[in-house]
Design a protein around this motif. Sequence first.
Motif, PDB file in Angstrom:
ATOM      1  N   ALA A 206      41.366  57.581  31.292  1.00 13.75           N
ATOM      2  CA  ALA A 206      42.789  57.574  31.647  1.00 13.75           C
ATOM      3  C   ALA A 206      42.997  57.102  33.075  1.00 13.75           C
ATOM      4  O   ALA A 206      43.935  56.338  33.354  1.00 13.75           O
ATOM      5  N   PHE A 207      42.121  57.526  33.983  1.00  9.32           N
ATOM      6  CA  PHE A 207      42.270  57.112  35.380  1.00  9.32           C
ATOM      7  C   PHE A 207      42.001  55.620  35.543  1.00  9.32           C
ATOM      8  O   PHE A 207      42.696  54.934  36.293  1.00  9.32           O
ATOM      9  N   ILE A 208      40.991  55.116  34.828  1.00 11.62           N
ATOM     10  CA  ILE A 208      40.712  53.677  34.859  1.00 11.62           C
ATOM     11  C   ILE A 208      41.893  52.895  34.283  1.00 11.62           C
ATOM     12  O   ILE A 208      42.261  51.817  34.787  1.00 11.62           O
ATOM     13  N   ALA A 209      42.526  53.441  33.239  1.00 13.26           N
ATOM     14  CA  ALA A 209      43.692  52.791  32.645  1.00 13.26           C
ATOM     15  C   ALA A 209      44.857  52.756  33.632  1.00 13.26           C
ATOM     16  O   ALA A 209      45.588  51.760  33.714  1.00 13.26           O
ATOM     17  N   ILE A 210      45.031  53.834  34.403  1.00 14.89           N
ATOM     18  CA  ILE A 210      46.094  53.877  35.411  1.00 14.89           C
ATOM     19  C   ILE A 210      45.875  52.798  36.466  1.00 14.89           C
ATOM     20  O   ILE A 210      46.805  52.090  36.870  1.00 14.89           O
TER      21      ILE A 210
ATOM     22  N   LEU B 165      38.597  61.836  40.500  1.00 13.36           N
ATOM     23  CA  LEU B 165      38.641  62.818  39.416  1.00 13.36           C
ATOM     24  C   LEU B 165      38.361  64.223  39.950  1.00 13.36           C
ATOM     25  O   LEU B 165      38.940  65.212  39.475  1.00 13.36           O
ATOM     26  N   TYR B 166      37.494  64.304  40.960  1.00 14.71           N
ATOM     27  CA  TYR B 166      37.180  65.582  41.601  1.00 14.71           C
ATOM     28  C   TYR B 166      38.430  66.164  42.266  1.00 14.71           C
ATOM     29  O   TYR B 166      38.754  67.348  42.102  1.00 14.71           O
ATOM     30  N   TYR B 167      39.166  65.320  43.013  1.00 15.99           N
ATOM     31  CA  TYR B 167      40.389  65.792  43.678  1.00 15.99           C
ATOM     32  C   TYR B 167      41.450  66.190  42.656  1.00 15.99           C
ATOM     33  O   TYR B 167      42.174  67.183  42.849  1.00 15.99           O
ATOM     34  N   LEU B 168      41.566  65.431  41.572  1.00 16.93           N
ATOM     35  CA  LEU B 168      42.555  65.761  40.543  1.00 16.93           C
ATOM     36  C   LEU B 168      42.225  67.085  39.875  1.00 16.93           C
ATOM     37  O   LEU B 168      43.129  67.892  39.597  1.00 16.93           O
ATOM     38  N   ARG B 169      40.950  67.345  39.624  1.00 16.57           N
ATOM     39  CA  ARG B 169      40.554  68.625  39.040  1.00 16.57           C
ATOM     40  C   ARG B 169      40.880  69.772  39.975  1.00 16.57           C
ATOM     41  O   ARG B 169      41.326  70.842  39.538  1.00 16.57           O
TER      42      ARG B 169
END
Length: 296
Positions: free
Chosen positions: A30-34, A16-20
């Motif tokens: 959402a990331f867990i769902a992916i 999530l840090y890299y995506l931000r």
Amino acid sequence: MELLKKIYKLTIGRNLYYLRKCGIGVSEKAFIAIISLTLLIPIVVSHFIPLSLKSIFLMEVAYFFGVLGTPQLLYESKVEKFEKNLPKALYTMILSLESGRSLMESLEEVVNSGIPEVDVVFARVILLMRDQKLSFEEAIFSVANSLDSEKFKLLAGLLVEGRRAGGDLSDTLKTLAKTLEDFEFIKGQLLSTTAQGLAVGIVILCLVLPATAGIIGGFSGTLSAMAPERFPPVTEEQISKALEIIQIGTGIFGLLVVIPLFGLKLNRMALASGLFMTIGLVAFYVLYMGMQMMFS
């Protein structure tokens, strides 16, 4: 509890840090769902292709680490694009400095030029100085430390020292720009030469060989249907074993092919392994079923 926190940090929080940092707003759920949807792919595929439990497990592992490695890969690509365009920004600054403008005006000129990725980084420096009232040194080092680019940290140090010492900063920037430009050119040439050789191996090992095995398997199945007393039928277990062998071979090749291009980058290795084994499985099974339908 501490162990769970560390696992969360490595799998979810870190990504999530890299995506931000890439400007991609993805929530934790959402990331867990992916990740969950990605892990369902091998199970769904196994309903259409006779995959063994070992094959499903290998696909699950490759896809899981592939998803976890994607945010870091996106961020690395963003930094690489920034460093590739950095010489263009330096030449813009040089022209501005030689025309008599100040260093701050030169930074604004880079922002106004719209050089991809670089304009955003330089705009952050200006924003920190204007809104947060930071000094030039504090602003540029703050941005440099957040970007994880050694080249920009070098540029930041040169700009700060040049601002302190005065004198002609444009000559120093010319040397740095030419050095960075030459480095990117040599890097591009090496990657191009290496990639051309590896492309042949990728086509042969991930497409040609699995497709050939699929054609042979399909032809054998056709012969057994035509003359079962002379040619034993191809069983589902044999197809599963063939898929397993192809998967392991292409997966290992995917791990190894990344090393000459990018070094020991685990995120790229996981992605390449998952991609290549998928291509190999699809090439084999499509040709196998195609031969069956062609001669049925």
